[in-house]
Structures are given as C-alpha cells and as structure tokens.
Design an enzyme around this catalytic site. Structure first.
Site, PDB file in Angstrom:
ATOM      1  N   LYS A 125       0.796  -1.163   0.034  1.00  0.00           N
ATOM      2  CA  LYS A 125      -0.075   0.026   0.027  1.00  0.00           C
ATOM      3  C   LYS A 125       0.922   1.147  -0.081  1.00  0.00           C
ATOM      4  O   LYS A 125       1.997   1.143   0.695  1.00  0.00           O
ATOM      5  CB  LYS A 125      -0.965  -0.159   1.262  1.00  0.00           C
ATOM      6  CG  LYS A 125      -1.997   1.069   1.320  1.00  0.00           C
ATOM      7  CD  LYS A 125      -3.195   0.248   0.557  1.00  0.00           C
ATOM      8  CE  LYS A 125      -4.072   1.257   0.122  1.00  0.00           C
ATOM      9  NZ  LYS A 125      -5.707   0.445  -0.367  1.00  0.00           N
ATOM     10  N   ASP A 165      -6.966   4.466  -4.395  1.00  0.00           N
ATOM     11  CA  ASP A 165      -7.940   4.449  -3.373  1.00  0.00           C
ATOM     12  C   ASP A 165      -8.386   5.726  -2.804  1.00  0.00           C
ATOM     13  O   ASP A 165      -8.657   6.540  -3.847  1.00  0.00           O
ATOM     14  CB  ASP A 165      -6.798   4.027  -2.069  1.00  0.00           C
ATOM     15  CG  ASP A 165      -7.545   3.545  -0.875  1.00  0.00           C
ATOM     16  OD1 ASP A 165      -7.857   2.435  -1.141  1.00  0.00           O
ATOM     17  OD2 ASP A 165      -7.297   4.237   0.076  1.00  0.00           O
TER      18      ASP A 165
END
Ligand code: NDP
Length: 445
Positions: A125, A165
């Site tokens: 991430k 995201d």
C-alpha cells in the site's frame, strides 16, 4: 505467554505510535490463536514475527509547484509488506490524514485480502498526505508526476503494481502512468485502474462496490433471501459507495443514505444515483448540493447525529477507517440491522465489530467484502500480460465468481475452527493459511 501474546506485546512496543496498524494487526493475530498456538511449526519459523514486519518501507519527499508558483512539499510512502504469493499489490491513497500507521494498516490488511481472492498477488500500500481536493488539474498533475519520479524505481509489473484508493481515481492514475512510461520508456501494466483505451479493464471502476454486494447477495442466497425490498444505508459517496449503491438498486434493494466528509443525506424514498454521480464524479461537489435539489431529502452536517442512526436492514460502510464506532453499532442493532458489510477498509472500530459479532449480526470484514477491487485489478494485470481486453460481462462474471468463492472459503474456515458465522475469524484464518504456507515453503526470508 502464548506465541500470539508474545507477538502482540512485541508489536505494541515497536509500533506504539501507530494505532491503526496495531488495531489491524491485533485483530488478525487474535483470530490466529486457534491456528498458531496449537502448531509449533509457525513459532519455530518465526512466522508471525516476519508477517508483522514489512519486507520494505519507502518514504520520500514529493516537491511540486502550485498554480501561484509556490513550492509545496508532501510526504510519499510505499509499504511493500509481503510478496510470498505474488508481486506487491495495493492502492495509493492521497489524503491529508495519510501517515505511516495508516499505510501500514492498509498494507497489512492487503496481504490477507489478496490471498483471499485466490489470485497470485502479494500485499502492499502507498500514498501521500497530499490533498487533491480543491487543487486544479494541473496542480494534481504536477504532484502526480513528482510522486512517480521517485516511486517508479520501486515498482514494476512483476515487482509491485499500485492502484487507486481514496483520492486516487482515473485522473491521478493517468498522470502517474504517463510519468512512469516517460521515465522507463516502456508501456507496462505497472498500475491498475487505467483508462479503458490504455490498458484498463472494463468493470474495474465498478468492481469494489459490486463485489461487496455480490458477497452479501451470496450470503442472502444461502439463507434463501435476497436484496429485494431491503433498506440499505451506505456511507461515503466515492467510488466504492457509488457502485455498491448501483448494484443494490439493480438487485431490488433501496439505498437511503450517503455521506461525505462534511455530512450525510437521508433520502427515505431512495437515493437518486444519477444526481450523486453528477455531483461527485462530474462536478466534484458536495452532498449538500444533493439536498438542495431534492427537497424531500434530509441533509445533516457532521456532528449533527450520524448516518448510522437511520434504521436499515443492511449497513454498508464505504467511506474510511473507524467511521462506525461502538455507539453506532449499538444504535444499528437496536434499530434492527441484520447485516453489515464493509466496503471501506476497517470502517468499524474493534469494539463495534465485536459488538456486531456478539449480537449475531452477520458481519463481513473489509478484507473479504471489498476484495473485488483488487481481484479485478489482478484481472487487469492478466489482460495486460495477454495484451487483450475482456468484455464487461466476462470481467463481471469473474468478479462474481471471486466474491462467491471468498464467501464460501471464509464460511468454511470459520466452521472448521469452531466459529461458524464469524466471518472476521474466517477471513483472517483463510487468508493467513495460504500466505503462511508460501512463506514456510520459501525458507527464512
Ligand atoms: P473515494 O476517494 O472515491 O471516496 C471516499 C469517500 O469517503 C468520499 O465520499 C469521502 O468524502 C469519504 N471520506 C474519505 N475520507 C473521509 C474521512 N476521513 N471522513 C469522512 N469521510 C471520508 O475512495 P474509495 O471509494 O475508493 O474508497 C473508500 C474506501 O474503500 C477506503 O477505505 C478504501 O481504502 C476502500 N477501498 C477502495 C477500493 C477501490 O477499489 N477504490 C478497494 C478496496 C477498498 P469526501 O468526498 O468529502 O472526501
């Protein structure tokens, strides 16, 4: 002291300033007691010690010039958490709240989520504390180009494949992809969520929201029920929230709420999704504008009650972490909620999730319920490798299959370990076992 207790004590000592990471890691570790405390092979290989430590963390400076000519500096991150089952895969988040704790929690969750998809993708991430809100397109472009000028050296189609995201949609992926291509002089599937004319996959935009609803639908089918006639609350009004709403509506349910960071709307006759898409995807406006056009809808600012006060059959939190706390959970249960499905990552606080489970509410954790996004990203990678594009129907069918499989896997894992109906335990255990075996197979690395 048990193996799990030792690891929890250790991560608390080493990461005292990372509350979100500790929350996510402890939740998983608690579920794993039934697996690792009875089997010394994990402790002998220091499996958990390795699992909670990212393989690599990259933190970097992102300088860029705003429209007034002033130099701005943001902080960039990429956490490459675990590559046991495939290249690191996970989104990039651009939001002022981003810090190392948040990126580590998201990267850690991603390991298990990606494992659950059944596809060969590891966990990672990244992101930045940059806020795209209120910035011009050119400012966003200059930021994205600067961000990629450092990130490019750490990623690659077989190494690490980021995606979107919060705050990173098609526009930002486009700017970053353009810069990557310019630097490495190669057209490679290094990011997912790309535009349809340049390597993107049909149905990727819809995938997370649709996938969430497919999972709940499969559960409903298993109890001979359906979305038909159900009242549903959704939080958020971004990518996940919009397409979860769309699929619920297609299946005959009625979504009555949405939120943004300023407030929430309650529209008892059902959300007008075309109006939401116009406001959020075209005008990049606020939910307040929706209430101005729909006089029978109620708009409340943050602090004036909560979206979770509205009585519903099914609640789908799709905005951000820790947006649904114990009090909200109590209100939802008192008002008769039957199912909670997390579209966002860790939107429910730990005590809120525990309360749902104790009260026999069917609770699907984000790492299972929102896995359709990354699953479809992996399908985008496959299409890029083949240099082919599949039809919407083909991708959607595969997405549905992925979500149905995840539901049955987590259901079976929960039953196997004596916790039938506890999908948090089921997801953590099923996700862990595959990654753990791959790590054991690959030696002490
Ligand atoms: P978007 O940026 O498209 O939308 C986020 C939504 O949540 C917006 O309505 C935003 O409101 C609201 N929001 C964000 N941060 C906050 C906050 N701190 N407080 C209140 N509201 C907030 O993001 P996505 O829809 O892509 O992501 C939503 C969630 O789903 C995240 O947890 C993400 O990690 C998760 N997720 C996303 C996937 C994807 O494919 N996109 C895949 C898997 C998980 P505002 O407009 O005011 O900012």
């Amino acid at each position: 002291m048990s193996y799990v207790d030792k690891i929890i004590a250790d991560i608390e000592k080493k990461n005292a300033d990372q509350p979100e990471f500790l929350q996510a890691a402890k939740e998983v570790l608690e579920s794993l007691r039934v697996v690792v405390d009875n089997n010394s092979k994990y402790e002998d290989a220091a499996l958990l010690e390795r699992l909670v430590e990212p393989e690599r963390i990259v933190q970097f400076r992102v300088p860029w010039v705003d429209d007034s000519g002033k130099v701005q500096v943001n902080r960039g991150y990429r956490v490459e958490f675990n590559s046991a089952i495939g290249p690191y895969k996970g989104g990039l988040r651009f939001h002022p709240s981003v810090n190392l704790s948040i990126i580590k929690f998201l990267g850690f969750e991603q390991i298990f989520k990606n494992s659950l998809t059944g596809l060969p993708i590891g966990g990672g991430k990244g992101g930045s504390d940059f806020d795209p809100k209120g910035k011009s397109d050119l400012e966003v472009m200059r930021f994205c180009q600067s961000f990629m000028t450092e990130l490019y050296r750490h990623i690659g189609p077989d190494t690490d494949v980021p995606a979107g995201d919060i705050g990173v949609g098609g526009r930002e992926i486009g700017f970053m992809f353009g810069q990557y291509k310019r630097i490495v002089n190669a057209f490679q599937g290094v990011l997912t969520g790309k535009g349809l004319d340049w390597g993107g996959s049909l149905a990727r935009t819809e995938a997370t929201g649709y996938g969430l609803v497919y999972m709940v639908e499969e559960y409903l089918k298993s109890i001979s029920d359906s979305f038909e006639g159900k009242t549903v609350s959704v939080s958020g009004s971004g990518n996940v929230a919009i397409f979860a709403t769309q699929k619920v509506q297609q299946l005959g349910g009625k979504v009555v709420t949405m939120t943004d960071s300023n407030g929430y709307i309650h529209h008892a006759v059902g959300i007008d999704l075309d109006a939401i898409k116009e406001i959020k995807l075209v005008q990049r406006g606020r939910l307040k504008d929706y209430a101005a056009k729909h006089t029978d809808a109620v708009y409340k600012e943050v602090g004036d009650g909560s979206v979770w006060d509205i009585p519903v059959d099914i609640a789908l939190p799709c905005a951000t972490q820790n947006e649904l706390d114990l009090n909200n959970a109590k209100t939802l249960v008192a008002n008769g909620v039957k199912i909670v499905g997390e579209g966002a990552n860790m939107p429910t606080t730990q005590d809120g999730a525990d309360y749902f489970i104790e009260n026999k509410i069917t609770f699907f954790p984000g790492k299972a319920a929102n896995a359709g996004g990354v699953g479809t990203s992996a399908l985008e990678m496959s299409q890029n490798s083949e240099r082919l594009s599949w039809s919407f129907e083909e991708v959607d069918k595969q997405l549905n299959r992925i979500m149905v499989n995840i539901f049955h896997n987590i259901n079976d894992a929960a039953k196997e370990y004596g916790q039938a109906g506890n999908f948090v335990a089921g997801a953590n255990i099923a996700g862990f076992k595959k990654v753990a075996q791959a790590m054991l197979d690959q030696g002490i690395i």
